[in-house]
Design an enzyme around this catalytic site. Structure first.
Site, PDB file in Angstrom:
ATOM      1  N   PHE A 153       0.100  -7.235   0.236  1.00  0.00           N
ATOM      2  CA  PHE A 153       0.910  -6.439   1.161  1.00  0.00           C
ATOM      3  C   PHE A 153       0.169  -5.134   1.444  1.00  0.00           C
ATOM      4  O   PHE A 153      -0.152  -4.385   0.523  1.00  0.00           O
ATOM      5  CB  PHE A 153       2.300  -6.115   0.597  1.00  0.00           C
ATOM      6  CG  PHE A 153       3.122  -5.317   1.567  1.00  0.00           C
ATOM      7  CD1 PHE A 153       3.831  -5.948   2.583  1.00  0.00           C
ATOM      8  CD2 PHE A 153       3.146  -3.929   1.516  1.00  0.00           C
ATOM      9  CE1 PHE A 153       4.570  -5.205   3.514  1.00  0.00           C
ATOM     10  CE2 PHE A 153       3.872  -3.183   2.441  1.00  0.00           C
ATOM     11  CZ  PHE A 153       4.584  -3.830   3.435  1.00  0.00           C
ATOM     12  N   ASP A 239      -6.436  -0.867  -2.274  1.00  0.00           N
ATOM     13  CA  ASP A 239      -5.176  -0.303  -1.792  1.00  0.00           C
ATOM     14  C   ASP A 239      -4.370   0.137  -3.011  1.00  0.00           C
ATOM     15  O   ASP A 239      -3.785  -0.682  -3.709  1.00  0.00           O
ATOM     16  CB  ASP A 239      -4.428  -1.368  -0.974  1.00  0.00           C
ATOM     17  CG  ASP A 239      -3.073  -0.868  -0.461  1.00  0.00           C
ATOM     18  OD1 ASP A 239      -2.576   0.160  -0.969  1.00  0.00           O
ATOM     19  OD2 ASP A 239      -2.509  -1.526   0.434  1.00  0.00           O
ATOM     20  N   LYS A 269       2.627   6.610  -0.851  1.00  0.00           N
ATOM     21  CA  LYS A 269       3.816   6.600  -1.711  1.00  0.00           C
ATOM     22  C   LYS A 269       3.963   7.823  -2.633  1.00  0.00           C
ATOM     23  O   LYS A 269       4.530   8.812  -2.231  1.00  0.00           O
ATOM     24  CB  LYS A 269       3.882   5.277  -2.469  1.00  0.00           C
ATOM     25  CG  LYS A 269       4.199   4.095  -1.527  1.00  0.00           C
ATOM     26  CD  LYS A 269       4.777   2.892  -2.234  1.00  0.00           C
ATOM     27  CE  LYS A 269       5.423   1.915  -1.266  1.00  0.00           C
ATOM     28  NZ  LYS A 269       4.589   0.826  -0.822  1.00  0.00           N
TER      29      LYS A 269
HETATM   30  C1  PLP Z   1       4.120   0.343   0.489  1.00  0.00           C
HETATM   31  C2  PLP Z   1       2.737  -0.171   0.602  1.00  0.00           C
HETATM   32  C3  PLP Z   1       2.005  -0.044   1.791  1.00  0.00           C
HETATM   33  C4  PLP Z   1       2.614   0.507   3.048  1.00  0.00           C
HETATM   34  O1  PLP Z   1       2.969   1.842   2.934  1.00  0.00           O
HETATM   35  P1  PLP Z   1       3.935   2.515   4.039  1.00  0.00           P
HETATM   36  O2  PLP Z   1       3.948   3.958   3.657  1.00  0.00           O
HETATM   37  O3  PLP Z   1       5.255   1.830   3.920  1.00  0.00           O
HETATM   38  O4  PLP Z   1       3.317   2.290   5.351  1.00  0.00           O
HETATM   39  C5  PLP Z   1       0.693  -0.471   1.794  1.00  0.00           C
HETATM   40  N1  PLP Z   1       0.126  -1.004   0.702  1.00  0.00           N
HETATM   41  C6  PLP Z   1       0.800  -1.148  -0.454  1.00  0.00           C
HETATM   42  C7  PLP Z   1       0.112  -1.726  -1.644  1.00  0.00           C
HETATM   43  C8  PLP Z   1       2.127  -0.755  -0.545  1.00  0.00           C
HETATM   44  O5  PLP Z   1       2.803  -0.931  -1.682  1.00  0.00           O
END
Ligand code: PLP
Length: 438
Positions: A153, A239, A269
């Site tokens: 994701f 990520d 986050k």
């Molecule tokens: C939440 C998340 C995203 C997306 O972040 P947003 O601030 O909602 O755009 C991307 N990568 C990972 C691993 C995430 O947990």
């Protein structure tokens, strides 16, 4: 009817509806991508939030790994109160000291080599868009492919979505940016075969797949990712949007695996503790040099207000020894859940304060609903996983109260199955993840 009359009619009817239950007004006024919200929240303090009926909840999700310092932390509130009146936003035609200091701090915490650099964004998906463009600049015509992992994701905007494996998220929006392929995570042979033609620009991976149910990559696989990408001239992009900023007990999750330094890392986050800010770090001068003046941009990214708040988050994590706290509490929580010896709980995955409690039956959505009724906020990223990602400042006692409540929550979620081991009808389960708010 004149335009002016239409507008005043509309605002009159809005005023008339203001006494309608908030849930109804939400349903009337919002685009329904998030489904029906479970509660309307009005206030928070520490690890607790209150709804509009005055009920308190222990927040074990922290706004999905965002509220690193909990709610209303004085360091965060002070940073906002001090920076907002001084200078909240300028465009990126100008520099500000909080932005520069935040970039320097992140580079230092990441142990990034001389010549590394930071790009600030406002969210995780935007940080990943920057990384996608970095990958394209590295790839050029010779390396048109980009690899991501199955169950990944990476966000909801078109580039990050192209890197996200879930068909239900992707298919309604085809065609997406091309060249992305998904490989099974943990399969070193598949990785090496995919990289062998040396036509891959980058591999993108989460050290722990959060939205997939808190599923950590095997450290050996993460090392194999690093080695195979290095050997083939491919970028490794990690990520760490969910796993970064102390969440797993190190500043960034990859620092828990020896020998793994990425070429780029994305963050969001927890970085702003609730203020929207994201970042992409490019490791070393070559990777940093892939994006040149004019090739990328943002209006809000790196504004002094967000940067000041992020500095307060990082400073508090350091000064309060929260990395150690996260490691200790994460271990004791996992041990306490396993010590319940409940056959309905199969395992506790993850690290630090990002944990997935694996269930023997696909009843996680009902468990999350029962937890909410009992005053705990958790979520079900997949039908048989309960995820917690609480504020890093949570206490052992607070976490323990949830561990102790688990057997009763499991009873409440599947009363027929309690004791009798009756099969649970998965079709009765509310959808676990199709409307996941992330
Ligand atoms: C939440 C998340 C995203 C997306 O972040 P947003 O601030 O909602 O755009 C991307 N990568 C990972 C691993 C995430 O947990």
């Amino acid at each position: 009817m004149s335009e002016g009359t239409a507008i005043s009619d509309a605002s009159a009817s809005r005023a008339a509806s203001s006494s309608a239950p908030l849930a109804e007004r939400y349903a009337e006024a919002m685009i329904p991508v998030f489904g029906t919200p479970q509660r309307v929240l009005v206030r928070g303090e520490g690890c607790r939030v209150w709804d509009d009926a005055g009920r308190a909840y222990l927040d074990l999700l922290g706004g999905i790994a965002v509220n690193a310092l909990g709610h209303g932390h004085p360091a965060l509130v002070d940073a906002l109160a001090k920076q907002a009146p001084q200078l909240a936003h300028v465009s990126n035609f100008f520099a500000t000291e909080p932005q520069i200091e935040l970039a320097e701090t992140l580079l230092s915490l990441a142990g990034a080599p001389q010549g590394s650099g930071v790009f600030f964004a406002n969210s995780g998906t935007e940080a990943n868009e920057a990384a996608f463009k970095l990958a394209r600049r590295h790839g050029g015509a010779e390396r048109p492919r980009i690899l991501a992992l199955e169950n990944s994701f990476h966000g909801r905007t078109m580039g990050a979505l192209a890197l996200t494996s879930k068909a239900a998220y992707r298919e309604p929006f085809a065609p997406l940016p091309g060249g992305v392929e998904f490989i099974p995570s943990g399969d070193t042979a598949a990785l090496e075969a995919a990289l062998a033609p040396r036509d891959v620009a980058a591999v993108v991976a989460e050290p722990i797949q959060g939205e997939a149910g808190v599923r950590p990559l095997d450290p050996a696989y993460l090392r194999a990712l690093r080695e195979a990408t290095r050997d083939t001239g491919t970028l490794l992009i990690l990520d760490e949007v969910q796993t970064g900023i102390g969440r797993t007990g190190s500043w960034f999750a990859h620092q828990g695996v020896e020998g793994v330094v990425p070429d780029a890392m994305t963050l969001a986050k927890g970085l702003g503790g609730g203020f929207p800010i994201g970042a992409m770090i490019a490791f070393g001068p070559e990777v940093r040099g892939l994006l040149t003046a004019g090739q990328h941009g943002t209006t809000f990214g790196g504004n002094p207000l967000g940067a000041a708040v992020a500095l307060a988050v990082l400073g508090t994590i350091r000064e309060d020894g929260l990395l150690e706290h996260v490691r200790t509490l994460g271990e004791s929580f996992a041990a306490r859940v396993l010590a319940l010896g409940d056959p309905r709980i199969t395992e506790v995955r993850g690290a630090g304060l990002l944990r997935g409690i694996g269930l023997a039956e696909p009843i996680a959505p009902q468990v999350a609903a029962a937890a909410l009724e009992a005053g705990f906020i958790v979520n079900a990223p997949d039908p048989s996983t309960i995820r917690i990602a609480p504020p890093l400042v949570i206490t052992d006692q607070e976490l323990g109260s949830f561990a102790d409540a688990l057997p009763a929550l499991l009873d409440a979620a599947a009363p027929a199955a309690a004791g009798a081991a009756a099969p649970v009808d998965p079709s009765a389960a509310p959808a676990a993840d199709d409307k996941d708010p992330s």
